[in-house]
Design a protein around this motif. Structure first.
Motif, PDB file in Angstrom:
ATOM      1  N   TYR A 157     113.702  43.797  -8.867  1.00  0.00           N
ATOM      2  CA  TYR A 157     112.388  43.731  -8.169  1.00  0.00           C
ATOM      3  C   TYR A 157     112.523  43.219  -7.161  1.00  0.00           C
ATOM      4  O   TYR A 157     112.316  41.681  -6.900  1.00  0.00           O
ATOM      5  N   ILE A 217     101.580  47.232 -10.578  1.00  0.00           N
ATOM      6  CA  ILE A 217     102.917  46.406 -10.399  1.00  0.00           C
ATOM      7  C   ILE A 217     102.332  45.126  -9.095  1.00  0.00           C
ATOM      8  O   ILE A 217     102.348  44.408  -8.817  1.00  0.00           O
ATOM      9  N   VAL A 244     101.195  50.146  -6.453  1.00  0.00           N
ATOM     10  CA  VAL A 244     102.646  50.330  -7.230  1.00  0.00           C
ATOM     11  C   VAL A 244     102.590  50.565  -9.142  1.00  0.00           C
ATOM     12  O   VAL A 244     102.076  49.489  -9.164  1.00  0.00           O
ATOM     13  N   TYR A 245     101.709  51.414  -8.935  1.00  0.00           N
ATOM     14  CA  TYR A 245     101.377  51.543 -10.505  1.00  0.00           C
ATOM     15  C   TYR A 245     103.164  51.498 -11.160  1.00  0.00           C
ATOM     16  O   TYR A 245     103.638  52.686 -10.678  1.00  0.00           O
ATOM     17  N   ALA A 246     102.993  51.257 -12.687  1.00  0.00           N
ATOM     18  CA  ALA A 246     104.513  51.575 -13.550  1.00  0.00           C
ATOM     19  C   ALA A 246     103.689  52.845 -14.427  1.00  0.00           C
ATOM     20  O   ALA A 246     103.176  52.879 -15.015  1.00  0.00           O
ATOM     21  N   THR A 268     107.724  54.087 -11.145  1.00  0.00           N
ATOM     22  CA  THR A 268     106.874  53.634 -10.351  1.00  0.00           C
ATOM     23  C   THR A 268     106.177  55.100  -9.462  1.00  0.00           C
ATOM     24  O   THR A 268     106.663  55.888  -9.246  1.00  0.00           O
TER      25      THR A 268
END
Length: 499
Positions: A360, A388, A341-343, A419
């Protein structure tokens, strides 16, 4: 070697927490180091002791070897775990830790140095007849000679930085006329990224699978493998989705790959946890790619299918214990999938995003694991990797793991930053992924940013239609003003006058 009583984790975020949790279960005290940007990070609070080691830039904090070693000395630390990234594959750091009389929870500095150079790694592994991609065995010094080798191999070829990683210093050359230009770019990027301009060439495998084998070795010469991970869904030559086991290989290939991975580890006297990476072509021929001399980001999928805590094994190996696991005792149980899970905004060429995690809320339930280092309200720093969390699901088989992942992604609520969750959901539902008929070109071939917008618009329309139908059926409200917002949720505003 005496038992470890206190570990300093020379890292941040989710991997720091991951290591500390296992240490706590083993009754080992932990020390967190952090930059000024990470003062409020969960790993700082979780540790028994925490020390700020510098400003936000990693060069002044997480890469500051002297500051880290000073904390070790001041707090009476026994051992250092580097996690992954930062100093984890820095042979100089491993050597200095040992020179200070501390235990480095990882391989020897010599093994890190050998495998840190792709050319040195090829030369070491070559002694064990490991299958190699056709190419040069040494760095290119004579460009004209290199062109002749390229002609012999056949285009397309890859120019690769010897010290490279993450796709840096790597160029695909389709024809001889492109050779000089791409060579100049590869050397320039290698120098700027690694301070090492050495490059070599390989045959470019056009539709490869990326398969890696997890190994464990002790300091008594025992080495085992813990099967494979499939890591072919990538963007910018970096992994986004991983799973174990691979749907792409047979039991026979698995056994042969495992044997080759163990031989690669033997070639450099390896101990600790490590990963041997291979590429596999359409005919299921596999070739040694490189060895990562550390814990991998995707290690949880291996833990779930084997029941082995890799961090615990690393600590016991560092203490000098022989491996308690035997190859014949290991078996694959079930299937696990991990999404990173990348920003990042996948609809905008995976451009990194920054901001505050206004919402979140993590998914939960049977078969769902989350390794993260953030909480609601925290800022995503611009100084570090934009990951993340790692969302991992486990099922009895691949189909069950996929369905659990779709459900978990739908439950994961993140606002404030874009994301990769929508992209990961897209992959989970794509027929080429579910069938296993994909390779490292999946993103380039099957994904277009507009596809995410189409999926969101479709879901929004379905939800809006459902709400409208329910309201009409109930006949309880009027003056309804319902609009669709970009998140895919339908937000309704109405006046509260009953009919």
């Amino acid at each position: 070697m005496p038992a470890i009583k206190k570990i300093l984790v020379a890292n941040r975020g989710e991997i720091a927490l991951r290591i500390m949790r296992t240490a706590k279960e083993m009754n080992i005290a932990t020390v967190a180091v952090y930059s000024e940007a990470d003062r409020k990070s969960p790993h700082v609070r979780f540790a028994d002791e925490s020390v700020c080691i510098g400003p936000a830039p990693s060069s002044e904090s997480y890469l500051n070897i002297n500051n880290i070693l000073k904390v070790c000395k001041d707090l009476g630390v026994d051992a250092v775990h580097p996690g992954y990234g930062f100093l984890s594959e820095n042979a100089g750091f491993a050597k200095k830790v040992q020179e200070e009389g501390l235990i480095f929870i990882g391989p020897s500095a010599e093994a890190i140095e050998i495998m840190g150079s792709k050319l040195a790694a090829k030369q070491a592994a070559g002694k064990y007849n490991i299958p190699m991609v056709p190419g040069t065995a040494t760095a290119i010094s004579d460009r004209e000679e290199a062109k002749q080798i390229a002609l012999g191999i056949g285009y397309p070829i890859l120019i690769k930085a010897s010290a490279g990683g993450g796709g840096k210093g790597m160029r695909i050359v389709e024809t001889e006329t492109e050779f000089d230009e791409q060579m100049d770019r590869a050397v320039s990027e290698a120098l700027s990224s690694f301070n090492d301009g050495a490059v070599f060439i390989e045959k470019y495998i056009e539709s490869p699978k990326h398969i890696e084998i997890q190994i464990l070795g002790d300091q008594h010469g025992n080495i085992i493998h813990l099967f494979e991970r499939e890591c072919s869904v990538q963007r910018r030559h970096q992994k986004v989705i991983e799973e174990a086991p691979s749907i792409s290989i047979t039991p026979g290939i698995r056994e042969e790959m495992g044997r080759c991975a163990i031989d690669v580890a033997k070639s450099c006297g390896y101990y600790g946890a490590g990963t041997v990476e291979f590429i596999m072509d359409e005919k299921r021929n596999f070739y040694f790619l490189e060895m990562n001399t550390r814990l991998q980001v995707e290690h949880p999928v291996t833990e779930l299918i084997t029941g082995v805590d890799l961090v615990k094994q690393m600590i016991r190996i560092a203490e000098g214990h022989p491996l308690a696991l035997k190859q014949e005792e290991l078996a694959i149980n079930g299937h696990a999938i991990e999404v990173r899970v990348y920003a990042e905004d996948a609809a905008n060429n995976f451009l990194p995003d920054v901001g505050r995690l206004n919402t979140y809320v993590k998914p939960s339930g049977n078969g769902v694991r989350i390794d993260d280092g953030f909480e609601q309200g925290m800022e995503i720093p611009i100084y570090y990797d934009p990951m993340i969390a790692k969302l991992i699901t486990y099922g009895a088989d691949r189909e069950e793991a996929i369905q659990k992942m779709i459900r978990a992604i739908d439950e994961y609520q993140i606002t404030g930053v874009e994301t990769t969750l929508p992209f990961c959901r897209f992959v989970m539902k794509h027929p080429e992924f579910t069938s296993g008929n994909f390779d490292t070109n999946f993103v380039n071939i099957h994904f277009k940013p507009r596809m995410l917008n189409q999926e969101i618009d479709h879901e929004s329309a379905v939800l809006a239609a459902f709400i409208s139908a329910q309201l009409i059926k109930s006949d309880k409200w009027d003056n309804i003003n319902c609009k669709t917002v970009g998140t895919g949720a339908a937000v309704s505003k109405w006046k509260t006058r009953r009919v």
